[in-house]
Design a protein around this motif. Sequence first.
Motif, PDB file in Angstrom:
ATOM      1  N   ILE A 105      17.668  -2.816   1.798  1.00  0.00           N
ATOM      2  CA  ILE A 105      16.223  -2.638   1.677  1.00  0.00           C
ATOM      3  C   ILE A 105      15.879  -2.244   0.251  1.00  0.00           C
ATOM      4  O   ILE A 105      16.742  -1.803  -0.507  1.00  0.00           O
ATOM      5  CB  ILE A 105      15.687  -1.550   2.643  1.00  0.00           C
ATOM      6  CG1 ILE A 105      16.209  -0.158   2.259  1.00  0.00           C
ATOM      7  CG2 ILE A 105      16.016  -1.894   4.092  1.00  0.00           C
ATOM      8  CD1 ILE A 105      15.538   0.998   2.996  1.00  0.00           C
ATOM      9  N   CYS A 106      14.595  -2.386  -0.094  1.00  0.00           N
ATOM     10  CA  CYS A 106      14.042  -1.733  -1.273  1.00  0.00           C
ATOM     11  C   CYS A 106      13.413  -0.450  -0.754  1.00  0.00           C
ATOM     12  O   CYS A 106      12.608  -0.489   0.179  1.00  0.00           O
ATOM     13  CB  CYS A 106      12.983  -2.602  -1.958  1.00  0.00           C
ATOM     14  SG  CYS A 106      12.220  -1.761  -3.378  1.00  0.00           S
ATOM     15  N   SER A 107      13.779   0.693  -1.350  1.00  0.00           N
ATOM     16  CA  SER A 107      13.290   1.965  -0.824  1.00  0.00           C
ATOM     17  C   SER A 107      12.001   2.443  -1.485  1.00  0.00           C
ATOM     18  O   SER A 107      11.524   3.529  -1.178  1.00  0.00           O
ATOM     19  CB  SER A 107      14.372   3.048  -0.958  1.00  0.00           C
ATOM     20  OG  SER A 107      14.632   3.349  -2.313  1.00  0.00           O
ATOM     21  N   PHE A 108      11.391   1.639  -2.362  1.00  0.00           N
ATOM     22  CA  PHE A 108      10.099   2.018  -2.920  1.00  0.00           C
ATOM     23  C   PHE A 108       9.073   1.997  -1.786  1.00  0.00           C
ATOM     24  O   PHE A 108       9.126   1.106  -0.930  1.00  0.00           O
ATOM     25  CB  PHE A 108       9.668   1.046  -4.020  1.00  0.00           C
ATOM     26  CG  PHE A 108      10.328   1.278  -5.357  1.00  0.00           C
ATOM     27  CD1 PHE A 108      11.677   1.553  -5.476  1.00  0.00           C
ATOM     28  CD2 PHE A 108       9.576   1.201  -6.507  1.00  0.00           C
ATOM     29  CE1 PHE A 108      12.273   1.752  -6.704  1.00  0.00           C
ATOM     30  CE2 PHE A 108      10.160   1.404  -7.747  1.00  0.00           C
ATOM     31  CZ  PHE A 108      11.510   1.683  -7.854  1.00  0.00           C
ATOM     32  N   PRO A 109       8.156   2.952  -1.753  1.00  0.00           N
ATOM     33  CA  PRO A 109       7.181   3.034  -0.653  1.00  0.00           C
ATOM     34  C   PRO A 109       6.452   1.699  -0.409  1.00  0.00           C
ATOM     35  O   PRO A 109       5.904   1.103  -1.333  1.00  0.00           O
ATOM     36  CB  PRO A 109       6.201   4.118  -1.123  1.00  0.00           C
ATOM     37  CG  PRO A 109       7.015   4.974  -2.050  1.00  0.00           C
ATOM     38  CD  PRO A 109       7.952   4.010  -2.747  1.00  0.00           C
ATOM     39  N   GLY A 110       6.525   1.253   0.844  1.00  0.00           N
ATOM     40  CA  GLY A 110       5.827   0.037   1.266  1.00  0.00           C
ATOM     41  C   GLY A 110       6.562  -1.261   0.997  1.00  0.00           C
ATOM     42  O   GLY A 110       6.202  -2.295   1.560  1.00  0.00           O
ATOM     43  N   HIS A 111       7.580  -1.263   0.159  1.00  0.00           N
ATOM     44  CA  HIS A 111       8.245  -2.517  -0.198  1.00  0.00           C
ATOM     45  C   HIS A 111       9.038  -3.103   0.969  1.00  0.00           C
ATOM     46  O   HIS A 111       8.949  -4.299   1.250  1.00  0.00           O
ATOM     47  CB  HIS A 111       9.136  -2.324  -1.417  1.00  0.00           C
ATOM     48  CG  HIS A 111       8.373  -2.079  -2.675  1.00  0.00           C
ATOM     49  ND1 HIS A 111       8.915  -2.261  -3.930  1.00  0.00           N
ATOM     50  CD2 HIS A 111       7.096  -1.652  -2.889  1.00  0.00           C
ATOM     51  CE1 HIS A 111       8.005  -1.956  -4.850  1.00  0.00           C
ATOM     52  NE2 HIS A 111       6.895  -1.579  -4.243  1.00  0.00           N
ATOM     53  N   CYS A 112       9.813  -2.268   1.646  1.00  0.00           N
ATOM     54  CA  CYS A 112      10.597  -2.746   2.784  1.00  0.00           C
ATOM     55  C   CYS A 112       9.689  -3.307   3.872  1.00  0.00           C
ATOM     56  O   CYS A 112       9.925  -4.398   4.391  1.00  0.00           O
ATOM     57  CB  CYS A 112      11.465  -1.610   3.325  1.00  0.00           C
ATOM     58  SG  CYS A 112      12.390  -2.019   4.810  1.00  0.00           S
ATOM     59  N   SER A 113       8.638  -2.580   4.193  1.00  0.00           N
ATOM     60  CA  SER A 113       7.729  -3.042   5.252  1.00  0.00           C
ATOM     61  C   SER A 113       6.973  -4.303   4.856  1.00  0.00           C
ATOM     62  O   SER A 113       6.478  -5.025   5.717  1.00  0.00           O
ATOM     63  CB  SER A 113       6.749  -1.935   5.651  1.00  0.00           C
ATOM     64  OG  SER A 113       5.985  -1.528   4.544  1.00  0.00           O
TER      65      SER A 113
END
Length: 123
Positions: A105-113
């Motif tokens: 995943i990318c753990s930056f806020p909102g990126h994964c979703s």
Amino acid sequence: MAPGSVGKVAIALMALSCVIFVAQAAVIPVGDAGWTFGVEDDWARGKQPFAVGDVLVFQYAAGAHNVVQVDQNGFSGCKAGAGAQVHSSGNDRITLNRRGKFFFICSFPGHCSDGMRIAVTVN
């Protein structure tokens, strides 16, 4: 040729013809446009099967994203667990070193979703 040499040559040639060729590891860029939003949507399906030793290359703008290997719960919940290794070079190479499922995943806020996550299965 000396007596018996023909037999030795024939055995050597048979042995050479029985050599098992080891497949070379593939180097696989992640995402058609790099590691970015929406990469989750069908990217890995066209790349299956993955093999032990294959290398995934995550290319992105450093500082704008990252890559974190997570477990299935981290993938589903878009959360990196404590102690998870974070890759952030913008050109991360991760070797698939065993059989089974891998989740990133990318753990930056909102990126994964927003689809910056992939799951791959290594056979």
